[in-house]
Design a protein around this motif. Structure first.
Motif, PDB file in Angstrom:
ATOM      1  N   HIS A  33      62.440  46.010  61.599  1.00  0.00           N
ATOM      2  CA  HIS A  33      63.497  46.912  62.065  1.00  0.00           C
ATOM      3  C   HIS A  33      64.575  46.111  62.802  1.00  0.00           C
ATOM      4  CE1 HIS A  33      60.793  50.505  61.661  1.00  0.00           C
ATOM      5  NE2 HIS A  33      59.862  49.604  61.938  1.00  0.00           N
ATOM      6  N   TRP A  48      62.419  54.732  74.222  1.00  0.00           N
ATOM      7  CA  TRP A  48      61.242  55.299  73.557  1.00  0.00           C
ATOM      8  C   TRP A  48      60.413  56.195  74.478  1.00  0.00           C
ATOM      9  CZ3 TRP A  48      59.943  49.947  71.028  1.00  0.00           C
ATOM     10  CH2 TRP A  48      60.861  49.713  69.992  1.00  0.00           C
ATOM     11  N   ALA A  55      57.799  51.211  68.502  1.00  0.00           N
ATOM     12  CA  ALA A  55      57.367  50.102  67.649  1.00  0.00           C
ATOM     13  C   ALA A  55      56.432  49.240  68.472  1.00  0.00           C
ATOM     14  CB  ALA A  55      58.562  49.290  67.150  1.00  0.00           C
ATOM     15  N   HIS A  77      57.265  54.473  63.875  1.00  0.00           N
ATOM     16  CA  HIS A  77      58.428  53.637  63.549  1.00  0.00           C
ATOM     17  C   HIS A  77      58.853  53.666  62.092  1.00  0.00           C
ATOM     18  CE1 HIS A  77      56.104  50.307  61.575  1.00  0.00           C
ATOM     19  NE2 HIS A  77      55.118  50.880  62.261  1.00  0.00           N
ATOM     20  N   ASN A  84      52.934  54.226  59.002  1.00  0.00           N
ATOM     21  CA  ASN A  84      52.715  54.010  60.436  1.00  0.00           C
ATOM     22  C   ASN A  84      51.283  53.549  60.713  1.00  0.00           C
ATOM     23  OD1 ASN A  84      55.282  54.699  61.277  1.00  0.00           O
ATOM     24  ND2 ASN A  84      54.750  56.824  61.764  1.00  0.00           N
ATOM     25  N   GLU A  91      60.770  45.399  66.077  1.00  0.00           N
ATOM     26  CA  GLU A  91      62.200  45.644  66.261  1.00  0.00           C
ATOM     27  C   GLU A  91      62.893  44.337  66.664  1.00  0.00           C
ATOM     28  OE1 GLU A  91      64.286  48.223  66.081  1.00  0.00           O
ATOM     29  OE2 GLU A  91      62.983  49.986  65.834  1.00  0.00           O
ATOM     30  N   HIS A 132      62.349  48.695  56.993  1.00  0.00           N
ATOM     31  CA  HIS A 132      62.156  50.111  57.331  1.00  0.00           C
ATOM     32  C   HIS A 132      62.635  51.010  56.182  1.00  0.00           C
ATOM     33  CE1 HIS A 132      63.179  53.548  60.416  1.00  0.00           C
ATOM     34  NE2 HIS A 132      62.245  53.905  59.563  1.00  0.00           N
TER      35      HIS A 132
END
Length: 354
Positions: A33, A48, A55, A77, A84, A91, A132
Motif C-alpha cells: 500500500h 486508524w 495495516a 487493509h 485480509n 503501508e 492493494h
C-alpha cells in the motif's frame, strides 16, 4: 528494524479496527500500500484509531518501520476479507508521486524478511506480492504499482534482500593465481563483467578477477587493487585520470563538478600551457585544490601577464579587460609593459600601441 527477527523500530499497536487471529488461515502473501500522504507511524495510528482501517506495518519516508497490528492478527487493509486473513499489509509513506530511497529500501527489506519468515519463496509480483488494487477498486499502491517509476527498484531490492537473508549469494574463492567468484548457483563468471554487492568486477577467460588497466573493445577501464571498477578521478602513478559513470576512461575536454579539465589521448590530465584545436590554454599547476582546472581571466607567470577568455582561450593581438584592468596583448599573448598610446580611428575604434 531487526529484519531477521521482524522486530520493528516502533510498536504502536492499535486497540481497535483489526480482528484478533486469522480465522484458521495461514499467511500466503504480502500486500503493498501507499499512504497517499507522508505519514509517520504516529500519524497512521491516529488515523486508524478513528477510521475502520489498518495495516500491519508502516514504513516512513526516513526508512523507520513501525508495527501497528501483530502479524498473528487480521488487519483491515485489502478490501477483501479472505485477502485480509491470508496476508500481511505494508503501508509506505509518499511525498506526492515520490517515494524516498530510504522508504523503498526498508519496505523492500521488510518484504524479503516476511517472505523468508512465512516460507513464501523469493518475492514475485503477482504470485506472493500484490498491490492493494489487485483486491479492491483503488489506485493504491500508487507509485509502487507495476509499471510505475519505483516498482522495479522496489522489487529488485526485495529479491536481493531475500537472496542475502537466505544465504543465496555468491562467495569469493582464493586460488594460487588469484581470486574467483562463485555465484549462488555454483557457476563462475569468466571473460565478463559481474556486479557484486553494488560494485563491478571483471573476470578473465580463466575466471580470475583482474586489477589495473583493462581494455574492452575501444574503451579503457581501471580496476582497483580490490578488483572494483573505478569511476571518477583516479591517480595512477604520477598521473590523474577521469573515469566516466560507466567506468570508461575519458579524454579531451571534460567537465567535472564546475570545472573544466583537458585530458590527452591516453586519458592523462594535462597541466600548464597546452595547445588544443589551434588555441592555447592554461591548466592550473597549483596544488591548492585547483590542480588541473582550466584557468580564465588574467594570470601572471614568469614576469608576464596573460588574459584567458571565459572559454579558456589565450587572447592575443588585442586589448582585453580582465579584473577591471585593460591589457594590450601581443601576438604571443603577453601583455605590453610600460607606456601605451591609444589612438582612435575614423570609426571610433581604439588602437593601442606600445
Amino acid at each position: 528494524m531487526d529484519f531477521e527477527n521482524l522486530e520493528a523500530d516502533k510498536n504502536r499497536i492499535l486497540s481497535k479496527h483489526y480482528t484478533p487471529g486469522r480465522g484458521g488461515h495461514e499467511v500466503d502473501k504480502v500486500i503493498i500500500h501507499y499512504n497517499a500522504a507522508d505519514l509517520t507511524v504516529e500519524g497512521c495510528y491516529s488515523v486508524w484509531q478513528t477510521r475502520p482501517a489498518s495495516a500491519h506495518y508502516q514504513v516512513e519516508s526516513d526508512g523507520t518501520v513501525g508495527q501497528l497490528v501483530w502479524e498473528a492478527d487480521t488487519a483491515w487493509h485489502a478490501g477483501n476479507w479472505h485477502a485480509n486473513q491470508t496476508s500481511i499489509g505494508i503501508e509506505h509513506a509518499n511525498q506526492g508521486s515520490h517515494v524516498t530511497p530510504e522508504c523503498i529500501e526498508s519496505g523492500a527489506h521488510l518484504v524479503a524478511a516476511l517472505c523468508k519468515a512465512y516460507g513464501l519463496g523469493a518475492p514475485e509480483w503477482g504470485e506472493n506480492i500484490f498491490g492493494h488494487n489487485h483486491f479492491a477498486a483503488t489506485d493504491c499502491p500508487g507509485p509502487l504499482e507495476k509499471g510505475t517509476e519505483y516498482h522495479d527498484a522496489f522489487m529488485d531490492l526485495a529479491k536481493e534482500w531475500y537472496a542475502i537473508m537466505n544465504g543465496n549469494v555468491g562467495k569469493w574463492v582464493k586460488y594460487e593465481d588469484g581470486w574467483w567468484y562463485e555465484r549462488a548457483d555454483g557457476s563462475w563468471p569468466h571473460d565478463e563483467w559481474e556486479q557484486i554487492d553494488g560494485e563491478w568486477y571483471f573476470f578473465n577467460e580463466k575466471g580470475y578477477m583482474l586489477t589495473g588497466w583493462l581494455k574492452r573493445g575501444k574503451k579503457w577501464y581501471y580496476l582497483a587493487g580490490s578488483g572494483r571498477m573505478i569511476t571518477g578521478w583516479q591517480q595512477v602513478g604520477n598521473d590523474w585520470y577521469l573515469l566516466g559513470d560507466d567506468g570508461a576512461m575519458l579524454s579531451g575536454w571534460q567537465k567535472s563538478g564546475e570545472k573544466w579539465y583537458l585530458l590527452d589521448e591516453k586519458g592523462r590530465m594535462l597541466t600548464g600551457w597546452q595547445e588544443f584545436g589551434g588555441e592555447w590554454y592554461y591548466l592550473s599547476t597549483a596544488h591548492d585544490g585547483s590542480y588541473g582546472h582550466m584557468v580564465t581571466g588574467a594570470v601572471s607567470m614568469h614576469g608576464d601577464t596573460y588574459v584567458l577568455a571565459p572559454d579558456g582561450r589565450m587572447l592575443h593581438d588585442c586589448v582585453a579587460v580582465a579584473g577591471g584592468k585593460a591589457y594590450l596583448l601581443g601576438p604571443k599573448g603577453d601583455a605590453a609593459k610600460g607606456s601605451v598610446t591609444l589612438t582612435a580611428g575614423d570609426d571610433g575604434a581604439l588602437a593601442a600601441h606600445a
